[in-house]
Scaffold this motif. Structure first.
Motif, PDB file in Angstrom:
ATOM      1  N   UNK A   1       0.752  -1.323   0.090  1.00 17.71           N
ATOM      2  CA  UNK A   1       0.077   0.061   0.120  1.00 17.71           C
ATOM      3  C   UNK A   1       0.691   1.353   0.009  1.00 17.71           C
ATOM      4  N   UNK A   2       2.296   1.240  -0.215  1.00 11.35           N
ATOM      5  CA  UNK A   2       2.974   2.437   0.100  1.00 11.35           C
ATOM      6  C   UNK A   2       3.146   2.739  -1.315  1.00 11.35           C
ATOM      7  N   UNK A   3       2.437   3.990  -1.792  1.00 19.70           N
ATOM      8  CA  UNK A   3       2.481   4.714  -3.013  1.00 19.70           C
ATOM      9  C   UNK A   3       4.043   4.816  -3.622  1.00 19.70           C
ATOM     10  N   UNK A   4       4.831   5.314  -2.899  1.00 15.83           N
ATOM     11  CA  UNK A   4       6.166   5.581  -3.397  1.00 15.83           C
ATOM     12  C   UNK A   4       6.677   4.330  -4.049  1.00 15.83           C
ATOM     13  N   UNK A   5       6.684   3.075  -3.590  1.00 19.03           N
ATOM     14  CA  UNK A   5       7.027   1.920  -4.002  1.00 19.03           C
ATOM     15  C   UNK A   5       6.073   1.384  -5.213  1.00 19.03           C
ATOM     16  N   UNK A   6       4.887   1.682  -5.066  1.00 20.30           N
ATOM     17  CA  UNK A   6       3.925   1.053  -6.090  1.00 20.30           C
ATOM     18  C   UNK A   6       3.283   1.589  -7.017  1.00 20.30           C
ATOM     19  N   UNK A   7       3.297   3.050  -7.095  1.00 22.51           N
ATOM     20  CA  UNK A   7       2.387   3.638  -7.744  1.00 22.51           C
ATOM     21  C   UNK A   7       2.824   3.664  -9.367  1.00 22.51           C
ATOM     22  N   UNK A   8       4.200   3.720  -9.578  1.00 16.71           N
ATOM     23  CA  UNK A   8       4.684   3.784 -10.801  1.00 16.71           C
ATOM     24  C   UNK A   8       4.580   2.427 -11.470  1.00 16.71           C
ATOM     25  N   UNK A   9       4.227   1.587 -10.965  1.00 18.34           N
ATOM     26  CA  UNK A   9       4.095  -0.055 -11.463  1.00 18.34           C
ATOM     27  C   UNK A   9       2.242  -0.267 -11.422  1.00 18.34           C
ATOM     28  N   UNK A  10       1.521   0.881 -11.365  1.00 18.85           N
ATOM     29  CA  UNK A  10       0.244   0.481 -11.466  1.00 18.85           C
ATOM     30  C   UNK A  10      -0.524  -0.201 -12.398  1.00 18.85           C
ATOM     31  N   UNK A  11       0.228  -0.173 -13.426  1.00 19.41           N
ATOM     32  CA  UNK A  11      -0.359  -1.030 -14.790  1.00 19.41           C
ATOM     33  C   UNK A  11      -0.023  -2.624 -14.588  1.00 19.41           C
ATOM     34  N   UNK A  12       0.920  -2.693 -13.798  1.00 18.96           N
ATOM     35  CA  UNK A  12       1.442  -4.309 -13.692  1.00 18.96           C
ATOM     36  C   UNK A  12       0.775  -5.093 -12.369  1.00 18.96           C
ATOM     37  N   UNK A  13       0.276  -4.181 -11.481  1.00 14.80           N
ATOM     38  CA  UNK A  13       0.000  -4.711 -10.473  1.00 14.80           C
ATOM     39  C   UNK A  13      -1.769  -5.095 -10.157  1.00 14.80           C
ATOM     40  N   UNK A  14      -2.066  -5.926  -9.583  1.00 13.60           N
ATOM     41  CA  UNK A  14      -3.623  -6.255  -9.469  1.00 13.60           C
ATOM     42  C   UNK A  14      -4.468  -5.534  -8.514  1.00 13.60           C
ATOM     43  N   UNK A  15      -5.615  -5.089  -8.904  1.00 13.40           N
ATOM     44  CA  UNK A  15      -6.438  -4.466  -7.542  1.00 13.40           C
ATOM     45  C   UNK A  15      -6.429  -5.164  -6.456  1.00 13.40           C
ATOM     46  N   UNK A  16      -6.401  -4.800  -5.315  1.00 10.96           N
ATOM     47  CA  UNK A  16      -6.654  -5.226  -4.017  1.00 10.96           C
ATOM     48  C   UNK A  16      -7.263  -4.011  -3.044  1.00 10.96           C
ATOM     49  N   UNK A  17      -8.025  -4.652  -1.997  1.00 13.78           N
ATOM     50  CA  UNK A  17      -8.891  -3.636  -1.342  1.00 13.78           C
ATOM     51  C   UNK A  17      -8.286  -3.409   0.227  1.00 13.78           C
ATOM     52  N   UNK A  18      -8.701  -2.313   0.650  1.00 10.08           N
ATOM     53  CA  UNK A  18      -8.072  -1.932   1.873  1.00 10.08           C
ATOM     54  C   UNK A  18      -8.794  -2.413   2.989  1.00 10.08           C
ATOM     55  N   UNK A  19      -8.288  -2.865   4.164  1.00 12.36           N
ATOM     56  CA  UNK A  19      -9.071  -3.367   5.208  1.00 12.36           C
ATOM     57  C   UNK A  19     -10.135  -2.454   5.908  1.00 12.36           C
ATOM     58  N   UNK A  20      -9.600  -1.143   5.854  1.00 11.17           N
ATOM     59  CA  UNK A  20     -10.611  -0.198   6.664  1.00 11.17           C
ATOM     60  C   UNK A  20     -11.819  -0.136   5.941  1.00 11.17           C
ATOM     61  N   UNK A  21     -11.972  -0.619   4.484  1.00 14.92           N
ATOM     62  CA  UNK A  21     -13.203  -0.348   3.766  1.00 14.92           C
ATOM     63  C   UNK A  21     -14.336  -1.407   4.673  1.00 14.92           C
ATOM     64  N   UNK A  22     -15.361  -1.086   4.801  1.00 11.60           N
ATOM     65  CA  UNK A  22     -16.404  -2.028   5.738  1.00 11.60           C
ATOM     66  C   UNK A  22     -16.757  -3.149   4.917  1.00 11.60           C
ATOM     67  N   UNK A  23     -16.773  -2.887   3.561  1.00 11.77           N
ATOM     68  CA  UNK A  23     -17.183  -4.147   2.770  1.00 11.77           C
ATOM     69  C   UNK A  23     -16.006  -5.127   2.288  1.00 11.77           C
TER      70      UNK A  23
END
Ligand SMILES: Cc1ncc(COP(=O)(O)O)c(C=O)c1O
Length: 389
Positions: free
Chosen positions: A147-169
């Motif tokens: 979840x750390x944008x600095x490490x992850x955001x530039x590779x957004x096209x490569x990663x798959x979508x995941x959900x944050x635990x804080x989200x109730x659903x």
């Protein structure tokens, strides 16, 4: 050095004259100039009992002369089998699936969870839930559950979508697994997680993957950090310090219900479709077995408690320093967040004989668990000096 490319390093500003390490002994590293520095970051949370510990060196040499490597793909070796047994006894888990680096254990855990639900005939459970600020490694799957944008955001096209635990659903019927770091999010700058954040993860249907790659083996005060929480892992990932820091090895330990879902006839193709060439390398496993022995022989957990007490006392004086934004501690994992200039402070510390590596503006103190009071005091004295200058 003309052909070496370093991870997470701007090569243009790297100065090989310092931080080229040629020798290690106990808590100390020696650089190419002959300067000895205290390894205040345990070579990024790996070294436990000290560099080149004779017990580990001897175990490595003995194993290397007996069986250096043999694949675990459809084969076994005594060192891997014994280590699996010891790790399962230690954690109350049932089977060990060995990998190599931490990220490869995370990749295995992710794919294990996905295939587990496929094997049970419920492939709709295929989503992953992560915590805020999570870090689980730099490979594509591990980045996806981070979840750390600095490490992850530039590779957004490569990663798959995941959900944050804080989200109730977050924990809906499509979730395969939730992945968490227990108590400390080390790569986020030694962020401490409130124990109650894990309460919602009791008795959930999705698999619970607990990542102890940074926190495992005594650094938070107990052998594993999850022991201090309500977490009951279905998959437990270990790495880094598993060999005492000498060699690369990692594993995903699983409970019987996970393992059993992969049993079937030869033709059924329900066995786990994953593997790494050096998984369960016998030399690395021998180092890990020696490291586990050292926990008893050198009362490592007691020493870790002593380190935590001593460092905690020294940290008190720093908390109100005008340059310190926040000081965070969990056992022998400490992050001191500065208002700026962390790299300059780290350089000053190096000159004073202490090696650490900031994460952003957070200075790390994650010492080898064999450190003495004198070494801890020397580090904090040097830090006070560096801050003053
Ligand atoms: C919690 C956690 N998980 C996984 C990893 C990845 O381990 P490795 O660097 O060995 O791939 C790290 C590395 O820092 C980590 O802190």
């Amino acid at each position: 050095m003309a052909h070496l490319w370093l991870p997470f390093t701007q090569m243009r500003s790297f100065r090989p004259q310092t931080r080229t390490f040629v020798r290690g002994s106990g808590t100390m590293l020696e650089d190419a100039r002959g300067t000895r520095v205290y390894d205040a970051v345990s070579s990024i949370w790996t070294i436990l009992h000290g560099h080149c510990h004779p017990r580990i060196v001897e175990a490595i040499a003995r194993q290397a002369a007996t069986l250096d490597h043999a694949t675990l793909l459809g084969a076994s070796n005594p060192a891997a089998a014994t280590l699996a047994e010891r790790l399962c006894a230690l954690t109350d888990m049932d089977r060990a699936f060995f990998c190599s680096d931490g990220a490869s254990a995370i990749e295995a855990a992710i794919k294990m969870a996905a295939q587990y639900w496929q094997n049970l005939g419920r492939p709709q459970r295929r989503r992953f839930v992560r915590m805020a600020n999570a870090y689980h490694g730099d490979t594509i799957g591990a980045m996806s559950v981070s979840d750390i944008g600095l490490f992850k955001s530039r590779f957004g096209e490569l990663t798959f979508e995941t959900r944050a635990l804080r989200d109730g659903a977050a924990l809906g019927p499509d979730v395969a697994a939730v992945i968490v770091e227990p108590l400390v999010q080390a790569a986020a700058g030694m962020q401490l997680v409130d124990r109650t954040a894990y309460d919602a993860l009791r008795d959930i249907e999705p698999l619970l993957i607990v990542d102890e790659i940074a926190t495992g083996f005594g650094r938070t005060g107990t052998m594993f950090a999850y022991e201090q929480t309500a977490l009951r892992p279905d998959v437990l990932c270990l790495g880094k310090s598993i060999t005492g820091g000498a060699l690369a090895l990692s594993c995903a330990l699983v409970r019987r219900r996970v393992y059993d879902a992969f049993l079937g006839d030869d033709g059924a193709r329900v066995h786990f479709f994953h593997g790494h060439s050096y998984a369960g390398n016998p030399v690395a496993c021998a180092a890990a077995l020696a490291s586990l022995d050292l926990f008893d022989e050198e009362t490592t957990l007691e020493r870790a408690a002593g380190i935590a007490r001593r460092a905690g006392a020294r940290l008190q004086n720093l908390r109100h320093h005008p340059l310190v934004l926040e000081a965070r501690q969990c056992g022998a994992m400490i992050g001191i967040e500065l208002r700026g200039d962390a790299w300059r402070v780290a350089d000053r510390l190096y000159e004073a004989g202490h090696f650490t590596r900031p994460i952003g503006e957070v200075l790390q103190f994650v010492p080898p668990l064999c450190s003495t009071d004198i070494e801890i005091d020397a580090f904090f004295d040097a830090l006070s000096g560096a801050l003053a200058s």
